[in-house]
Motif scaffolding. Structure first.
Motif, PDB file in Angstrom:
ATOM      1  N   ASN A  46      61.445  22.640  31.400  1.00 15.64           N
ATOM      2  CA  ASN A  46      62.079  21.335  31.554  1.00 15.64           C
ATOM      3  C   ASN A  46      63.572  21.493  31.826  1.00 15.64           C
ATOM      4  O   ASN A  46      64.069  22.618  31.961  1.00 15.64           O
ATOM      5  CB  ASN A  46      61.796  20.438  30.336  1.00 15.64           C
ATOM      6  N   ASP A  78      51.926  18.953  38.557  1.00 16.13           N
ATOM      7  CA  ASP A  78      53.190  19.426  37.980  1.00 16.13           C
ATOM      8  C   ASP A  78      54.303  18.379  38.038  1.00 16.13           C
ATOM      9  O   ASP A  78      55.484  18.723  37.919  1.00 16.13           O
ATOM     10  CB  ASP A  78      53.647  20.717  38.678  1.00 16.13           C
ATOM     11  N   MET A  79      53.940  17.130  38.186  1.00 16.24           N
ATOM     12  CA  MET A  79      54.951  16.071  38.202  1.00 16.24           C
ATOM     13  C   MET A  79      55.732  16.115  36.881  1.00 16.24           C
ATOM     14  O   MET A  79      55.183  16.434  35.830  1.00 16.24           O
ATOM     15  CB  MET A  79      54.300  14.712  38.345  1.00 16.24           C
ATOM     16  N   ALA A  80      57.012  15.805  36.964  1.00 15.11           N
ATOM     17  CA  ALA A  80      57.868  15.833  35.774  1.00 15.11           C
ATOM     18  C   ALA A  80      58.566  14.490  35.591  1.00 15.11           C
ATOM     19  O   ALA A  80      58.790  13.754  36.549  1.00 15.11           O
ATOM     20  CB  ALA A  80      58.901  16.943  35.907  1.00 15.11           C
ATOM     21  N   ASP A  81      58.907  14.205  34.339  1.00 16.78           N
ATOM     22  CA  ASP A  81      59.652  12.988  34.026  1.00 16.78           C
ATOM     23  C   ASP A  81      61.147  13.223  34.242  1.00 16.78           C
ATOM     24  O   ASP A  81      61.563  14.283  34.717  1.00 16.78           O
ATOM     25  CB  ASP A  81      59.336  12.496  32.612  1.00 16.78           C
ATOM     26  N   ARG A  99      56.434  26.313  33.944  1.00 12.51           N
ATOM     27  CA  ARG A  99      57.407  25.305  34.392  1.00 12.51           C
ATOM     28  C   ARG A  99      58.232  24.843  33.188  1.00 12.51           C
ATOM     29  O   ARG A  99      57.700  24.326  32.203  1.00 12.51           O
ATOM     30  CB  ARG A  99      56.699  24.126  35.025  1.00 12.51           C
ATOM     31  N   ASN A 129      60.180  17.205  31.976  1.00 15.90           N
ATOM     32  CA  ASN A 129      58.958  17.546  31.243  1.00 15.90           C
ATOM     33  C   ASN A 129      57.736  17.266  32.108  1.00 15.90           C
ATOM     34  O   ASN A 129      57.534  16.149  32.576  1.00 15.90           O
ATOM     35  CB  ASN A 129      58.850  16.724  29.957  1.00 15.90           C
ATOM     36  N   SER A 130      56.930  18.294  32.302  1.00 19.89           N
ATOM     37  CA  SER A 130      55.680  18.142  33.041  1.00 19.89           C
ATOM     38  C   SER A 130      54.599  17.602  32.103  1.00 19.89           C
ATOM     39  O   SER A 130      54.775  17.549  30.880  1.00 19.89           O
ATOM     40  CB  SER A 130      55.245  19.500  33.597  1.00 19.89           C
ATOM     41  N   ALA A 168      48.043  23.609  36.846  1.00 17.16           N
ATOM     42  CA  ALA A 168      49.388  23.357  36.322  1.00 17.16           C
ATOM     43  C   ALA A 168      50.134  24.672  36.116  1.00 17.16           C
ATOM     44  O   ALA A 168      49.556  25.674  35.717  1.00 17.16           O
ATOM     45  CB  ALA A 168      49.312  22.585  35.001  1.00 17.16           C
ATOM     46  N   ASP A 169      51.419  24.643  36.387  1.00 15.88           N
ATOM     47  CA  ASP A 169      52.286  25.809  36.222  1.00 15.88           C
ATOM     48  C   ASP A 169      52.589  25.995  34.737  1.00 15.88           C
ATOM     49  O   ASP A 169      53.338  25.214  34.158  1.00 15.88           O
ATOM     50  CB  ASP A 169      53.572  25.603  37.018  1.00 15.88           C
TER      51      ASP A 169
END
Length: 134
Positions: free
Chosen positions: A81, A45-48, A79, A52-53, A75-76
């Motif tokens: 942004n 689930d890392m996001a920028d 989630r 944004n995942s 992944a969620d």
């Protein structure tokens, strides 16, 4: 991420570069390579910087195989942004029918975000994508 490379900590620049590469893999649907990153410690689930995942980018760009693989990895699906957009609403906006169906089947919340998936479907004439959805 584990934070090490050859026994040393990653610099902030190295970490940003890894994140950028992994985000591009999600965006372009290079599923196998993205899963390799996850296997080496990159969180699913890392996001920028825009929140944004991987799932959001894959959904928005119609990468159904990548979306399914990320969901399988936990992944969620809900989630959002930093603009309060959900992956399912993004897929509806882009007209990515198969991605929408995959996200709905995985339990995407059709009432989350702004606009919600239901609002997006109505706004863009794609309500048929949500027929039969809870």
């Amino acid at each position: 991420m584990t934070g090490t490379s050859g026994g040393r900590s990653l610099t902030p620049e190295e970490r940003r570069r890894i994140i950028d590469i992994a985000m591009e893999l999600a965006r372009t649907g290079q599923t196998g390579d993205l899963l390799d990153f996850l296997d080496h410690g990159v969180p699913v689930d890392m996001a920028d910087a825009d929140g944004n995942s991987f799932l959001m980018l894959a959904a928005y760009h119609g990468r159904e195989e990548t979306v399914a693989a990320l969901i399988a990895r936990g992944a969620d699906v809900n989630r959002r942004n930093s603009r309060d957009q959900s992956p399912v609403a993004g897929a509806i906006f882009k007209g990515e029918d198969s991605v929408v169906r995959t996200l709905v089947a995985a339990g995407a919340d059709l009432d989350a975000g702004s606009p919600t998936a239901r609002q997006a479907a109505e706004l863009f004439g794609r309500s048929y994508l949500l027929e039969g959805a809870p």
